[in-house]
Scaffold this motif. Structure first.
Motif, PDB file in Angstrom:
ATOM      1  N   ALA A 192       2.066  -1.050  16.388  1.00  0.00           N
ATOM      2  CA  ALA A 192       1.093  -1.209  15.713  1.00  0.00           C
ATOM      3  C   ALA A 192       0.835  -2.731  14.654  1.00  0.00           C
ATOM      4  N   CYS A 193       2.012  -2.364  14.184  1.00  0.00           N
ATOM      5  CA  CYS A 193       2.438  -4.275  13.427  1.00  0.00           C
ATOM      6  C   CYS A 193       1.563  -4.902  13.993  1.00  0.00           C
ATOM      7  N   ARG A 194       2.990  -5.306  15.465  1.00  0.00           N
ATOM      8  CA  ARG A 194       2.069  -6.043  16.253  1.00  0.00           C
ATOM      9  C   ARG A 194       1.247  -6.756  16.573  1.00  0.00           C
ATOM     10  N   LYS A 195       0.204  -5.796  16.963  1.00  0.00           N
ATOM     11  CA  LYS A 195      -0.928  -6.016  17.046  1.00  0.00           C
ATOM     12  C   LYS A 195      -1.835  -6.504  16.066  1.00  0.00           C
ATOM     13  N   THR A 196      -1.653  -6.708  14.853  1.00  0.00           N
ATOM     14  CA  THR A 196      -2.259  -6.837  13.266  1.00  0.00           C
ATOM     15  C   THR A 196      -1.812  -8.183  13.550  1.00  0.00           C
ATOM     16  N   THR A 197      -3.198  -8.535  13.129  1.00  0.00           N
ATOM     17  CA  THR A 197      -3.292 -10.277  12.744  1.00  0.00           C
ATOM     18  C   THR A 197      -2.593 -10.056  11.121  1.00  0.00           C
ATOM     19  N   GLY A 198      -1.601 -11.408  10.899  1.00  0.00           N
ATOM     20  CA  GLY A 198      -1.284 -11.126   9.224  1.00  0.00           C
ATOM     21  C   GLY A 198      -0.910 -10.023   8.278  1.00  0.00           C
ATOM     22  N   GLU A 199      -0.049  -9.987   8.129  1.00  0.00           N
ATOM     23  CA  GLU A 199       0.720  -9.699   7.263  1.00  0.00           C
ATOM     24  C   GLU A 199       0.847  -9.501   5.713  1.00  0.00           C
ATOM     25  N   THR A 200       1.518  -8.856   5.151  1.00  0.00           N
ATOM     26  CA  THR A 200       1.532  -8.394   3.710  1.00  0.00           C
ATOM     27  C   THR A 200       3.212  -7.586   2.736  1.00  0.00           C
ATOM     28  N   ALA A 201       3.072  -7.580   1.424  1.00  0.00           N
ATOM     29  CA  ALA A 201       4.039  -8.089   1.064  1.00  0.00           C
ATOM     30  C   ALA A 201       3.690  -6.361   0.433  1.00  0.00           C
ATOM     31  N   CYS A 202       5.193  -5.536   0.387  1.00  0.00           N
ATOM     32  CA  CYS A 202       4.278  -3.769   0.264  1.00  0.00           C
ATOM     33  C   CYS A 202       5.865  -3.419  -1.077  1.00  0.00           C
ATOM     34  N   LEU A 203       4.874  -2.961  -1.914  1.00  0.00           N
ATOM     35  CA  LEU A 203       6.279  -2.547  -3.490  1.00  0.00           C
ATOM     36  C   LEU A 203       5.911  -1.002  -3.288  1.00  0.00           C
ATOM     37  N   ILE A 204       6.129  -0.381  -3.720  1.00  0.00           N
ATOM     38  CA  ILE A 204       6.657   0.898  -3.307  1.00  0.00           C
ATOM     39  C   ILE A 204       7.112   1.995  -4.851  1.00  0.00           C
ATOM     40  N   VAL A 205       6.157   2.642  -5.780  1.00  0.00           N
ATOM     41  CA  VAL A 205       7.254   3.372  -6.357  1.00  0.00           C
ATOM     42  C   VAL A 205       6.873   4.067  -6.970  1.00  0.00           C
ATOM     43  N   VAL A 206       7.550   5.374  -7.062  1.00  0.00           N
ATOM     44  CA  VAL A 206       8.066   6.543  -7.514  1.00  0.00           C
ATOM     45  C   VAL A 206       8.489   7.298  -8.859  1.00  0.00           C
TER      46      VAL A 206
END
Length: 267
Positions: free
Chosen positions: A117-131
């Motif tokens: 699904a990522c390969r078919k996406t336009t653009g990208e994102t930074a991602c931070l997860i905190v628990v």
């Protein structure tokens, strides 16, 4: 109601020229989509917050998309699909819960269906997860979002920022998990006895001209003087007044830890 949640993707409501500060359980979420006068016309941030007071945890994710918000929508949507698995892990005590998070989150990002699904996406994102589970903080970071932990004992030793901004890492069309060696950072921190403040943000806050918010001490001063909810609003007002173009999303909350924390053996 002990369980609270929020899912938001920037294109759903952009908050351009508009400050928004709200509560998700004990968690404060602040959003500002940038100033239209400075050229802002879209918001590619996003966030996902789940809390469970009874089971003593918060799960929070902040995302900063690039080019389009498609990658943000993809990541948030995929984590929503895995919600039962994540909440099931966090229902356990801290030791097994956070050990499970180590493998679970990595597996999500490396699932063949998700990567396709990522390969078919336009653009990208930074991602931070905190628990936050009991007296422990756990994080998983791809890219340049930031998390600070403020506590007087740590501040006295100069420790505030837990995650260094890491550039040229993303999830989406350009995907760090496609590399032969996926690149990300993760860690765990024992929180100190007393009041701890957790603060997450996208880079609109730290890169705004005319304000010194790349220095975590400045953020800490505002939060300590104003409290979390008012402080988040104050920070967003400052970047708005200084004409920032980029969007800013903040997630912050306070936790009172009753248990003692580790100390050196010669104390």
């Amino acid at each position: 109601m002990l369980h609270h949640e929020l899912k938001w993707i920037g294109h759903e409501k952009t908050f351009i020229d508009e400050l928004d500060v709200g509560q998700v359980g004990r968690v404060t979420v602040g959003r500002f989509g940038g100033n239209s006068a400075a050229g802002s016309y879209k918001n590619e941030d996003g966030c996902l917050v789940w809390t469970n007071e009874e089971e003593n945890w918060e799960f929070s994710m902040v995302l900063d998309g690039h080019k389009t918000a498609q990658s943000v929508e993809l990541v948030v949507g995929y984590f929503e699909k895995k919600k039962i698995d994540i909440m099931g892990a966090l229902a356990k005590s801290a030791g097994p819960a956070l050990k499970k998070m180590d493998s679970l989150i990595l597996d999500i990002f490396q699932e063949p269906e998700f990567m396709e699904a990522c390969r078919k996406t336009t653009g990208e994102t930074a991602c931070l997860i905190v628990v936050r589970k009991e007296k422990y903080l756990w994080w998983f970071s791809v890219g340049d979002c930031i998390v600070h932990l403020f506590h007087p004992e740590l501040i006295a030793l100069g420790e505030r920022q837990l995650v260094q901004r890491s550039f040229y890492e993303w999830v989406g069309e350009v995907n760090t998990f496609e590399l032969p060696v996926p690149c990300y950072s993760t860690g765990k921190k024992e929180m100190r006895q007393g009041l701890n403040h957790v603060f997450m943000t996208t880079d609109g806050l730290t890169e705004c001209p005319g304000v010194p918010f790349e220095d975590p001490e400045t953020i800490q001063t505002v939060l300590f003087e104003k409290g979390i909810e008012v402080g988040v609003g104050k920070l967003l007002s400052e970047v708005k007044d200084n004409g920032v173009r980029d969007s800013t999303t903040i997630i912050a909350w306070s936790v009172e830890i009753e248990e003692t924390a580790s100390m050196p053996s010669d104390v």
